[in-house]
Design an enzyme around this catalytic site. Structure first.
Site, PDB file in Angstrom:
ATOM      1  N   LYS A 127       0.776  -1.342  -0.001  1.00 16.06           N
ATOM      2  CA  LYS A 127      -0.190   0.075   0.239  1.00 16.06           C
ATOM      3  C   LYS A 127       0.981   1.159  -0.036  1.00 16.06           C
ATOM      4  O   LYS A 127       2.006   1.273   0.657  1.00 16.06           O
ATOM      5  CB  LYS A 127      -0.919  -0.136   1.159  1.00 16.06           C
ATOM      6  CG  LYS A 127      -1.808  -1.016   1.285  1.00 16.06           C
ATOM      7  CD  LYS A 127      -2.635  -1.229   2.598  1.00 16.06           C
ATOM      8  CE  LYS A 127      -2.054  -1.780   3.581  1.00 16.06           C
ATOM      9  NZ  LYS A 127      -2.486  -2.049   4.944  1.00 16.06           N
ATOM     10  N   THR A 143      -9.444   8.437   7.982  1.00 13.29           N
ATOM     11  CA  THR A 143      -8.894   7.214   7.144  1.00 13.29           C
ATOM     12  C   THR A 143      -8.807   6.237   8.275  1.00 13.29           C
ATOM     13  O   THR A 143      -8.085   5.207   8.212  1.00 13.29           O
ATOM     14  CB  THR A 143      -7.521   7.518   6.895  1.00 13.29           C
ATOM     15  OG1 THR A 143      -6.726   8.223   7.981  1.00 13.29           O
ATOM     16  CG2 THR A 143      -7.580   8.727   5.812  1.00 13.29           C
ATOM     17  N   GLY A 161      -9.130   2.836   9.848  1.00 11.58           N
ATOM     18  CA  GLY A 161      -9.341   1.349   9.578  1.00 11.58           C
ATOM     19  C   GLY A 161      -9.302   1.276   7.967  1.00 11.58           C
ATOM     20  O   GLY A 161      -9.830   0.100   7.444  1.00 11.58           O
ATOM     21  N   THR A 162      -8.722   2.198   7.195  1.00 10.45           N
ATOM     22  CA  THR A 162      -8.368   1.938   5.585  1.00 10.45           C
ATOM     23  C   THR A 162      -7.664   0.664   5.535  1.00 10.45           C
ATOM     24  O   THR A 162      -7.950   0.021   4.661  1.00 10.45           O
ATOM     25  CB  THR A 162      -7.545   2.989   5.240  1.00 10.45           C
ATOM     26  OG1 THR A 162      -6.124   3.316   5.983  1.00 10.45           O
ATOM     27  CG2 THR A 162      -8.350   4.276   5.097  1.00 10.45           C
ATOM     28  N   GLY A 163      -6.727   0.116   6.368  1.00 14.43           N
ATOM     29  CA  GLY A 163      -5.985  -0.946   5.992  1.00 14.43           C
ATOM     30  C   GLY A 163      -6.756  -2.140   6.222  1.00 14.43           C
ATOM     31  O   GLY A 163      -6.854  -3.175   5.410  1.00 14.43           O
ATOM     32  N   CYS A 164      -7.507  -2.223   7.157  1.00 11.12           N
ATOM     33  CA  CYS A 164      -8.301  -3.504   7.543  1.00 11.12           C
ATOM     34  C   CYS A 164      -9.491  -3.506   6.381  1.00 11.12           C
ATOM     35  O   CYS A 164      -9.715  -4.605   6.000  1.00 11.12           O
ATOM     36  CB  CYS A 164      -9.113  -3.045   8.683  1.00 11.12           C
ATOM     37  SG  CYS A 164      -8.237  -2.997  10.272  1.00 11.12           S
TER      38      CYS A 164
END
Length: 262
Positions: free
Chosen positions: A174, A206, A208-211
């Protein structure tokens, strides 16, 4: 056909990340979501106020209960927190022969709170990376896993190759932590790189974007989609979720999980 996805991760009481984000994402992508909670966190948009790992027996029973009655078509792992939990989850993944496993190396919360103990990093590399059908690190996480400084796009490509050599089938790097107005996400399949580019959205919402991104990949893989198709949908899903912000909370607010299919 009802497709099923399992998330093995921590609970976010604020609803923006962890199993809450995963289950919302699965639902929006028409996949039946299930969970095995590894830890309970007390958190909101201002930060993490407490982390409480569950007993190993409780985590194991949750995974076993799902496996014997509702076998998942794909599995996502998130916050694993310590070496004992990492070893259990790895053992269970191997026991049940789960292949489409998306490993999101959750290490640090948005506010800086550690979500993976420092002494557990080597255990994570040893046990989880060889089981990862897909690994979805951000740049700081990739730096920790590869022991290298990542500053350029070429650095990111080199890191992806190193992670692949550690046993990861597909590396999705990412680009949110990179500098510049253009955001570039990379996919490395062991032979070549694929890029997804988008304009950076200036917002503090932003959390929780990775989850969410990793959960979207998991949902698509559970339907039998290719990794390229899965990342493409996940990229569009998370871009809409960040772009159409909910603007709730006093700190780093959550993404909008229903944005793409509102």
């Amino acid at each position: 056909m009802v497709y099923k996805a399992l998330t093995i991760a921590g609970s976010d009481s604020g609803g923006g990340a962890g199993i809450q984000a995963d289950l919302k994402t699965f639902h929006q992508l028409h996949v039946f979501g299930m969970s095995a909670i590894t830890a309970v966190t007390a958190q909101n948009t201002l930060g993490v106020q407490g982390v409480y790992p569950l007993p190993i027996e409780a985590i194991e029973k949750q995974i076993d209960s799902i496996a014997v009655d509702l076998p998942p078509d794909a599995v996502k792992t998130g916050m694993l927190f310590n070496e004992e939990i990492i070893e259990l989850v790895a053992r269970k993944i191997k026991q049940y022969g789960w292949v489409r496993v998306v490993v999101d190396p959750v290490m640090i919360a948005k506010g800086g709170a550690p979500l993976l103990k420092q002494e557990a990093i080597e255990a994570f590399k040893r046990h989880m990376l060889p089981l990862a059908y897909v690994l979805t690190p951000n740049i700081p996480e990739a730096e920790v896993l590869t022991n290298m400084r990542i500053e350029t796009l070429e650095d990111r490509k080199e890191a992806a190759k190193k992670l692949h050599h550690l046993g990861v089938r597909y590396v999705v790097m990412k680009g949110g932590h990179a500098e510049g107005s253009e955001l570039v996400d990379l996919l490395y399949d062991g032979e070549r790189f694929y890029e997804w580019k988008s304009e950076r959205i200036e917002t503090k919402h932003t959390h929780g974007t990775g989850c969410t991104f990793a959960a979207a990949i998991t949902a698509q893989l559970s339907k039998g989609k290719t990794i390229y198709e899965a990342v493409d949908v996940a990229k569009r899903f998370i871009h809409a979720a960040v772009e159409q912000t909910l603007q709730i909370g006093s700190g780093h607010g959550p993404t909008n999980h229903w944005a793409l299919y509102e």
